[in-house]
Design an enzyme around this catalytic site. Structure first.
Site, PDB file in Angstrom:
ATOM      1  N   ARG A 236      -0.750   2.554  -3.661  1.00 48.39           N
ATOM      2  CA  ARG A 236      -0.031   3.376  -2.965  1.00 48.39           C
ATOM      3  C   ARG A 236       1.377   3.119  -3.071  1.00 48.39           C
ATOM      4  NH1 ARG A 236      -4.128   5.602   1.555  1.00 48.39           N
ATOM      5  NH2 ARG A 236      -6.053   5.431   0.165  1.00 48.39           N
TER       6      ARG A 236
ATOM      7  N   GLU B 264       3.946   3.394  -0.969  1.00 47.23           N
ATOM      8  CA  GLU B 264       4.207   3.532   0.084  1.00 47.23           C
ATOM      9  C   GLU B 264       5.750   3.464   0.444  1.00 47.23           C
ATOM     10  OE1 GLU B 264       2.149   4.394   2.832  1.00 47.23           O
ATOM     11  OE2 GLU B 264       0.135   3.625   2.168  1.00 47.23           O
TER      12      GLU B 264
ATOM     13  N   ARG C 250       1.844  -2.799   8.283  1.00 43.20           N
ATOM     14  CA  ARG C 250       0.180  -2.438   8.116  1.00 43.20           C
ATOM     15  C   ARG C 250      -0.249  -1.776   6.689  1.00 43.20           C
ATOM     16  NH1 ARG C 250      -1.588   1.592  12.458  1.00 43.20           N
ATOM     17  NH2 ARG C 250      -1.490   3.288  11.665  1.00 43.20           N
ATOM     18  N   HIS C 251       0.981  -1.788   5.864  1.00 43.28           N
ATOM     19  CA  HIS C 251       0.809  -1.076   4.651  1.00 43.28           C
ATOM     20  C   HIS C 251       1.128  -2.031   3.292  1.00 43.28           C
ATOM     21  CE1 HIS C 251       1.233   2.800   7.039  1.00 43.28           C
ATOM     22  NE2 HIS C 251       0.328   3.152   6.283  1.00 43.28           N
TER      23      HIS C 251
ATOM     24  N   GLU D 246      -6.538   1.913  12.551  1.00 40.99           N
ATOM     25  CA  GLU D 246      -7.448   2.416  11.712  1.00 40.99           C
ATOM     26  C   GLU D 246      -7.870   1.367  10.708  1.00 40.99           C
ATOM     27  OE1 GLU D 246      -6.068   6.079   9.501  1.00 40.99           O
ATOM     28  OE2 GLU D 246      -7.310   5.055   7.659  1.00 40.99           O
TER      29      GLU D 246
ATOM     30  N   SER E 237     -11.454   5.161   6.919  1.00 40.01           N
ATOM     31  CA  SER E 237     -11.376   6.710   6.775  1.00 40.01           C
ATOM     32  C   SER E 237     -12.537   7.141   5.805  1.00 40.01           C
ATOM     33  CB  SER E 237     -10.186   7.083   6.102  1.00 40.01           C
ATOM     34  OG  SER E 237      -9.336   7.081   7.162  1.00 40.01           O
TER      35      SER E 237
ATOM     36  N   ARG F 203      -6.544  -4.998   6.137  1.00 35.83           N
ATOM     37  CA  ARG F 203      -6.390  -4.456   7.216  1.00 35.83           C
ATOM     38  C   ARG F 203      -7.471  -5.139   8.246  1.00 35.83           C
ATOM     39  NH1 ARG F 203      -4.699   1.347   8.255  1.00 35.83           N
ATOM     40  NH2 ARG F 203      -2.595   1.268   7.009  1.00 35.83           N
TER      41      ARG F 203
END
Ligand code: ATP
Ligand code: MG
Length: 453
Positions: A215, A217, A223-224, A363, A366, A414
């Site tokens: 990703r 990001e 958190r990423h 989270e 998902s 995570r």
């Protein structure tokens, strides 16, 4: 003589044994010296009293790799250390202390229980800092999570698959995709194993994979990562949406329970509690969760399409306080906010058969039931401005009998971060990649590049 592992030494009291490992700390007091050495199985105290061996001790530094041959002795009652596997014995280095590989003087002390370094330094010296016991233990937990994920997936009857991470189209769409140059073509790094695992449901019914996801990001958060590890399951021939919720809650809770039960000492080391896992995980629709948050905080969330990080924390506080749970499952996110393959709720298509699993305020998963009908899927793509031609291979799977199906994806870093309550996800990645770092800080790399050109 044959090497034995450190954890086996208590079985050899009164015998001469050979062990190998690394030096953790050395304490030299003139006529006597002690050092702690460790291998992959544990820590051992070595005592040195003879002049020749004391001489050999002089060159020992922290993290020197050594071979020691000596006598296993029972410790006196008051010296017993119940916290280590070898706590009832010590090794007297009677025969030999041999340096297998020397270690340079460390840039900082690594002998303490904690490694008190700022994050950038912790990452700048990664091959070294990973050796510290407490840092290493993060990855003991990570390995255990992956192992228990695999076990739970197998229990659900899933087959393990290995999928590519180079793709011709972007998985989830959006801006957060890395483009790569591929022999004069444009290609992408996959943002998840999503499309391939769905295709494979048409082959194996139930599949799982542990895969890298990329990703781009654009922001720096705790958190990423730009390269993360996802643990995915996809299940076909489901009867109803709730089958998927049951499956994800089973995998999530059994994995975390087994890991935390088996590694209580590591949880203690990090001063974190064992997770609260009720027999029934609370389930709320997004709107129900938002109403609860509104009642607790007064914040109006009626127009919000998702939970932001503060909302995730608040609903987790609610779950902990009122449901005695560190987990909460949130369902029915707005269809327009989820990826094109997400099944709209037939009762109310504005919302979708989607879910997130939250754990300790964040989270960790998902997923959704998917659109499995070919025509409906092509329509859903067009509505989201995704070009079906770019996904021809994926779509082919839906032309030939794709049953009702769905799945989910856990972020391994995570999960690791939250099981140990680490402050930053970078601590839960062996070699974290983010906007500023690919092993080395990009600022220093570009400086070096400039110098070379
Ligand atoms: P978030 O909303 O937290 O940014 P997401 O919804 O974009 O995450 P998903 O596409 O749902 O992420 O990915 C599934 C799981 O993978 C997430 O629940 C999370 O645990 C993990 N994950 C996703 N993106 C990242 C990332 N950039 N770094 C680390 N883990 C990630
Ligand atoms: Mg998500």
């Amino acid at each position: 003589m044959k090497r034995i592992l450190i954890a086996q030494t208590p079985e050899h009291i009164g015998e001469t044994v050979e062990v190998e490992g690394w030096i953790q700390t050395v304490r030299k007091h003139g006529k006597i010296a002690f050092f702690d050495m460790y291998d992959k199985t544990g820590l051992l105290q070595v005592v040195v009293v003879t002049p020749e061996r004391l001489q050999e001790c002089q060159a020992l530094e922290q993290r020197t790799a050594v071979k020691v041959v000596g006598l296993v002795k029972k410790r006196g009652e008051k010296y017993v250390n119940p916290n280590i596997v070898t706590g009832t014995i010590e090794l007297e280095a009677t025969e030999k202390i041999e340096i297998i590989a020397s270690s340079q003087i460390l840039p900082f002390d690594m002998g303490g229980k904690d490694l008190n370094l700022e994050l950038p330094t912790l990452l700048d010296y990664r091959p070294l800092t990973l050796k510290h016991e407490k840092v290493r233990d993060i990855f003991v937990i990570q390995a255990a999570l992956a192992k228990e994920f695999r076990k739970a997936a197998e229990e659900l009857g899933c087959t393990e698959i290995f999928v590519p991470t180079i793709a011709a189209g972007a998985t989830e769409g959006g801006a957060e995709v890395f483009k790569i140059e591929y022999f004069n073509h444009e290609a992408f790094l996959t943002q998840s194993p999503q499309l391939y695992k769905q295709v494979m449901v048409g082959v194996f019914e139930r599949v799982y994979t542990i895969a890298k996801a990329y990703r781009s990001e654009p922001s720096v958060t705790t958190r990423h990562l730009t390269e993360a590890t996802q643990m995915d399951i996809e299940i076909g021939f489901i009867e109803k949406f709730e089958d998927l919720l049951d499956a994800l809650e089973y995998v999530g809770t059994s994995m975390i329970k087994r890991v935390t039960d088996a590694h209580e000492h590591i949880l203690k080391e990090f001063t974190v509690e064992k997770p609260l896992i009720p027999t029934k995980i609370p389930r709320l629709t997004l709107r129900e969760a938002q109403e609860i948050i509104t009642k607790r905080t007064g914040k109006d969330l009626s127009n919000e399409p998702d939970l932001n990080p503060e909302d995730e924390k608040e609903i987790c506080f609610w779950a902990k306080e009122t449901q005695n749970s560190d987990f909460v499952t949130i369902t029915h996110f707005p269809t327009k906010k989820r990826a094109f393959y997400t099944m709209p709720d037939p009762q109310n298509p504005e919302y979708s058969l989607s879910y997130d699993l939250l754990f300790r305020g964040i989270e960790i998963l998902s997923g959704s039931q998917r659109v499995h009908n070919y025509e409906q899927l092509v329509d859903a793509m067009k509505k989201k401005n995704v070009n079906p031609e770019s996904f021809a291979m994926y779509l082919m799977a839906f032309k030939y009998g794709m049953p009702p199906e769905g799945g989910f994806s856990f972020g391994l870093e995570r999960l690791t971060m939250k099981v140990l309550e680490l402050a930053n996800i970078r601590e839960a990645s062996l070699f974290p990649r983010d906007m500023e770092r690919i092993d080395e800080r990009l600022s220093t790399l570009s400086h070096a590049d400039k110098k070379n050109s």
